[in-house]
Design a protein around this motif. Structure first.
Motif, PDB file in Angstrom:
ATOM      1  N   THR A  43       0.806  -1.138   0.070  1.00 55.81           N
ATOM      2  CA  THR A  43       0.074   0.139   0.014  1.00 55.81           C
ATOM      3  C   THR A  43       0.906   1.311  -0.063  1.00 55.81           C
ATOM      4  O   THR A  43       1.964   1.088   0.320  1.00 55.81           O
ATOM      5  N   ILE A  44       0.138   2.366  -0.157  1.00 52.74           N
ATOM      6  CA  ILE A  44       0.823   3.694  -0.232  1.00 52.74           C
ATOM      7  C   ILE A  44       1.414   3.809   1.286  1.00 52.74           C
ATOM      8  O   ILE A  44       2.683   4.388   1.494  1.00 52.74           O
ATOM      9  N   GLN A  45       0.981   3.497   2.255  1.00 54.04           N
ATOM     10  CA  GLN A  45       1.537   3.516   3.574  1.00 54.04           C
ATOM     11  C   GLN A  45       2.578   2.608   4.148  1.00 54.04           C
ATOM     12  O   GLN A  45       3.493   2.824   4.656  1.00 54.04           O
ATOM     13  N   TYR A  46       2.212   1.173   3.561  1.00 53.32           N
ATOM     14  CA  TYR A  46       3.152   0.303   3.696  1.00 53.32           C
ATOM     15  C   TYR A  46       3.868  -0.347   2.534  1.00 53.32           C
ATOM     16  O   TYR A  46       3.476  -1.392   1.898  1.00 53.32           O
ATOM     17  N   MET A  47       4.737   0.329   1.721  1.00 51.21           N
ATOM     18  CA  MET A  47       5.136   0.060   0.318  1.00 51.21           C
ATOM     19  C   MET A  47       6.035  -1.088   0.229  1.00 51.21           C
ATOM     20  O   MET A  47       5.963  -1.772  -0.682  1.00 51.21           O
ATOM     21  N   ASN A  48       6.935  -1.299   1.373  1.00 57.79           N
ATOM     22  CA  ASN A  48       7.756  -2.473   1.344  1.00 57.79           C
ATOM     23  C   ASN A  48       7.272  -3.630   2.012  1.00 57.79           C
ATOM     24  O   ASN A  48       8.155  -4.578   2.407  1.00 57.79           O
ATOM     25  N   TYR A  49       6.183  -3.604   2.740  1.00 58.65           N
ATOM     26  CA  TYR A  49       5.570  -4.854   3.466  1.00 58.65           C
ATOM     27  C   TYR A  49       4.348  -5.275   2.816  1.00 58.65           C
ATOM     28  O   TYR A  49       3.151  -4.730   3.527  1.00 58.65           O
ATOM     29  N   PRO A  50       4.271  -6.238   2.017  1.00 57.34           N
ATOM     30  CA  PRO A  50       2.888  -6.737   1.472  1.00 57.34           C
ATOM     31  C   PRO A  50       2.129  -7.418   2.767  1.00 57.34           C
ATOM     32  O   PRO A  50       2.530  -8.070   3.593  1.00 57.34           O
ATOM     33  N   ARG A  51       0.830  -7.298   2.395  1.00 54.07           N
ATOM     34  CA  ARG A  51      -0.129  -7.856   3.534  1.00 54.07           C
ATOM     35  C   ARG A  51      -1.126  -8.666   2.526  1.00 54.07           C
ATOM     36  O   ARG A  51      -1.314  -8.013   1.443  1.00 54.07           O
ATOM     37  N   ARG A  52      -1.658  -9.561   3.097  1.00 57.61           N
ATOM     38  CA  ARG A  52      -2.782 -10.409   2.697  1.00 57.61           C
ATOM     39  C   ARG A  52      -3.858 -10.166   2.781  1.00 57.61           C
ATOM     40  O   ARG A  52      -4.531  -9.921   4.040  1.00 57.61           O
ATOM     41  N   TYR A  53      -5.056  -9.981   1.920  1.00 57.94           N
ATOM     42  CA  TYR A  53      -6.494  -9.529   2.086  1.00 57.94           C
ATOM     43  C   TYR A  53      -7.097 -10.841   1.329  1.00 57.94           C
ATOM     44  O   TYR A  53      -6.761 -11.160   0.260  1.00 57.94           O
ATOM     45  N   TRP A  54      -8.322 -10.919   1.988  1.00 60.57           N
ATOM     46  CA  TRP A  54      -9.153 -12.062   1.029  1.00 60.57           C
ATOM     47  C   TRP A  54     -10.472 -11.772   0.818  1.00 60.57           C
ATOM     48  O   TRP A  54     -11.202 -10.502   1.409  1.00 60.57           O
TER      49      TRP A  54
END
Length: 122
Positions: free
Chosen positions: A101-112
């Motif tokens: 995300t724009i806020q966490y550009m280097n830390y992918p997160r998973r959404y379902w």
């Protein structure tokens, strides 16, 4: 921050086809991975297919040659084309996206996504 909507499930006869859709929205910088899992009652959640941001695909052996995963980066969307469906494909199919995300550009997160029911039966 990120929403995922999956759709397209239906009741089909063996040998039929379905096309599942997955749409992600929100403050997404990049969809790093998009994939589909499925789960039938009493069964473990199973990875069906995935696709990376550079187009690398992965399929479970049970669907290889029958299913095709694709993505449309302009829409942050993806699709799972399912052909030659078998009764054992019956399950709830869940789309997931691994996003930065724009806020966490280097830390992918998973959404379902919420899941969409696929039933293959005569």
């Amino acid at each position: 921050q990120v929403q995922v909507v999956d759709s397209g499930g239906d009741l089909v006869q063996p040998g039929g086809s379905l096309r599942l859709s997955c749409a992600a929205s929100g403050s997404i910088f990049r969809v790093v991975v998009m994939g589909w899992y499925r789960q039938a009652p009493g069964n473990q959640r199973e990875l069906v297919a995935s696709i990376t941001n550079d187009g690398q695909t992965n399929y479970s052996d049970s669907v290889k040659g029958r299913f095709t995963i694709s993505r449309d980066d302009a829409k942050n969307s993806g699709y799972l084309q399912m052909n030659s469906l078998k009764p054992e494909d019956t399950a709830v199919y869940y789309c997931h996206v691994d996003v930065t995300t724009i806020q966490y550009m280097n830390y992918p997160r998973r959404y379902w996504g919420q899941g969409t029911q696929v039933t293959v039966s005569s």
